[in-house]
Write a protein that holds these residues in place. Structure first.
Motif, PDB file in Angstrom:
ATOM      1  N   HIS A 143      31.122  36.982  51.750  1.00 17.52           N
ATOM      2  CA  HIS A 143      32.658  37.007  51.160  1.00 17.52           C
ATOM      3  C   HIS A 143      34.119  36.522  51.223  1.00 17.52           C
ATOM      4  O   HIS A 143      35.036  36.516  51.552  1.00 17.52           O
ATOM      5  CB  HIS A 143      33.559  38.379  50.712  1.00 17.52           C
ATOM      6  N   GLY A 159      38.833  36.514  47.757  1.00 20.09           N
ATOM      7  CA  GLY A 159      39.832  36.822  46.919  1.00 20.09           C
ATOM      8  C   GLY A 159      41.292  36.223  47.527  1.00 20.09           C
ATOM      9  O   GLY A 159      41.725  36.315  46.585  1.00 20.09           O
ATOM     10  N   THR A 186      44.574  38.351  40.127  1.00 15.26           N
ATOM     11  CA  THR A 186      42.664  39.607  40.149  1.00 15.26           C
ATOM     12  C   THR A 186      42.323  38.953  41.041  1.00 15.26           C
ATOM     13  O   THR A 186      41.098  40.143  41.345  1.00 15.26           O
ATOM     14  CB  THR A 186      42.765  39.250  38.802  1.00 15.26           C
ATOM     15  N   ASP A 187      41.841  37.971  41.622  1.00 16.14           N
ATOM     16  CA  ASP A 187      41.024  37.348  42.373  1.00 16.14           C
ATOM     17  C   ASP A 187      41.163  38.593  44.031  1.00 16.14           C
ATOM     18  O   ASP A 187      40.082  39.115  44.156  1.00 16.14           O
ATOM     19  CB  ASP A 187      41.229  36.276  42.627  1.00 16.14           C
ATOM     20  N   HIS A 189      42.443  41.135  44.218  1.00 13.67           N
ATOM     21  CA  HIS A 189      42.316  42.639  43.601  1.00 13.67           C
ATOM     22  C   HIS A 189      40.290  42.804  43.858  1.00 13.67           C
ATOM     23  O   HIS A 189      40.550  43.831  44.331  1.00 13.67           O
ATOM     24  CB  HIS A 189      42.853  43.079  42.236  1.00 13.67           C
ATOM     25  N   LYS A 190      39.907  42.036  43.489  1.00 17.68           N
ATOM     26  CA  LYS A 190      38.830  42.122  43.785  1.00 17.68           C
ATOM     27  C   LYS A 190      38.162  41.854  45.160  1.00 17.68           C
ATOM     28  O   LYS A 190      37.722  43.192  45.117  1.00 17.68           O
ATOM     29  CB  LYS A 190      37.906  40.998  42.650  1.00 17.68           C
ATOM     30  N   VAL A 193      38.555  45.094  46.746  1.00 14.32           N
ATOM     31  CA  VAL A 193      38.126  46.685  46.086  1.00 14.32           C
ATOM     32  C   VAL A 193      36.835  46.793  47.169  1.00 14.32           C
ATOM     33  O   VAL A 193      37.174  47.152  46.935  1.00 14.32           O
ATOM     34  CB  VAL A 193      38.634  46.310  44.589  1.00 14.32           C
ATOM     35  N   GLN A 219      43.845  49.363  42.955  1.00 12.16           N
ATOM     36  CA  GLN A 219      43.765  48.105  42.226  1.00 12.16           C
ATOM     37  C   GLN A 219      42.779  47.631  40.728  1.00 12.16           C
ATOM     38  O   GLN A 219      42.807  47.794  39.968  1.00 12.16           O
ATOM     39  CB  GLN A 219      42.990  47.407  43.522  1.00 12.16           C
ATOM     40  N   GLN A 220      42.302  48.837  40.676  1.00 11.01           N
ATOM     41  CA  GLN A 220      40.694  48.696  39.706  1.00 11.01           C
ATOM     42  C   GLN A 220      41.848  49.097  38.443  1.00 11.01           C
ATOM     43  O   GLN A 220      41.671  48.660  37.132  1.00 11.01           O
ATOM     44  CB  GLN A 220      39.865  50.271  39.902  1.00 11.01           C
ATOM     45  N   LEU A 223      43.308  45.464  37.535  1.00  9.90           N
ATOM     46  CA  LEU A 223      42.841  45.016  37.267  1.00  9.90           C
ATOM     47  C   LEU A 223      42.430  44.855  36.212  1.00  9.90           C
ATOM     48  O   LEU A 223      42.931  43.716  35.168  1.00  9.90           O
ATOM     49  CB  LEU A 223      41.973  44.450  37.299  1.00  9.90           C
ATOM     50  N   ARG A 227      44.268  41.919  33.280  1.00  9.96           N
ATOM     51  CA  ARG A 227      43.530  41.177  32.163  1.00  9.96           C
ATOM     52  C   ARG A 227      43.901  41.401  31.245  1.00  9.96           C
ATOM     53  O   ARG A 227      43.740  40.659  30.430  1.00  9.96           O
ATOM     54  CB  ARG A 227      42.079  42.524  32.353  1.00  9.96           C
TER      55      ARG A 227
END
Length: 239
Positions: A143, A159, A186-187, A189-190, A193, A219-220, A223, A227
């Protein structure tokens, strides 16, 4: 005559905008105070020996300690990016999202550093401990902060943006800044998560597990919001 028609007096509109800026500045001051307090704690941890380890506290190499240290660093960058975009756009939706992220993650970061202090554990990982190693299965390598453009400069874990990307964000204005911030976050938060889900399954301290599960849910939700905000700007998350 009664009614709910919004006043059109320019002075009233200006006053409302001023009030919104004051609210942001007030919240920003709180978040910055927490951020600087955490930074001071980290600096202190580098210079001074950690407090005696608390009986029954998690081990230094446990998932509980690793998550607290790594997520504190992860959150710090989210706060930094949010303050950058605040000065690069006048869009109220983006500024509101940035405020929410900065405020939430600064508070959570304070909790994570506070637990490490309570446990008598160092707030900075040892030089031989790669970020996210506590996730197991080579998590620190799988990761790592590699990006589509191949620039991993300064990116420590899942991320996280590189220094070059942060500098680019600080140079953009208006919608370009909004889109790039939403893509970077977004990156971010992914990756967050994934880390929080790992803690929810691997950590042993109940209150930390609850915080991790709350991070996943919060965070989801963000996201999905990001988006939609990208779609409104005819953009999409980075591949």
């Amino acid at each position: 005559m009664t009614g709910t028609t919004e006043p059109t007096d320019p002075a009233i509109g200006a006053e409302r905008r001023k009030t919104a800026r004051v609210r942001w500045a007030s919240g920003a001051a709180v978040a910055l105070a927490l951020l600087f307090a955490g930074a001071a704690a980290v600096a202190s941890a580098r210079e001074d020996a950690p407090a005696p380890r608390t009986a029954g506290a998690p081990a230094p190499d446990s998932a509980d300690a690793g998550f607290a240290r790594d997520m504190a660093v992860h959150h710090q960058q989210a706060v930094e990016m949010s303050f950058i975009v605040r000065d690069r756009t006048e869009d109220e939706d983006v500024r509101r999202l940035a405020y929410d992220i900065a405020n939430t993650q600064a508070n959570q970061r304070g909790m994570l550093l506070g637990w490490l202090d309570l446990w008598g554990l160092p707030k900075v990982a040892g030089g031989d401990d790669p970020p996210m190693a506590w996730m197991g299965d080579g998590g620190g390598h799988q990761h790592g902060g590699q990006h589509a453009d191949g620039d991993a400069d300064g990116a420590l874990m899942a991320g996280m943006a590189s220094r070059a990307e942060l500098e680019r964000l600080a140079r953009l204005d208006g919608e370009q800044a909004e889109v790039f911030y939403l893509q970077l976050m977004t990156d971010h938060h992914k990756g967050g998560v994934a880390m929080a889900e790992a803690c929810a399954s691997r950590c042993t301290v109940p209150v930390e597990q609850r915080l991790a599960r709350g991070m996943v849910e919060g965070q989801q939700s963000e996201l999905g919001l990001m988006r939609d905000m990208l779609t409104e700007r005819k953009a999409r998350p980075r591949p």
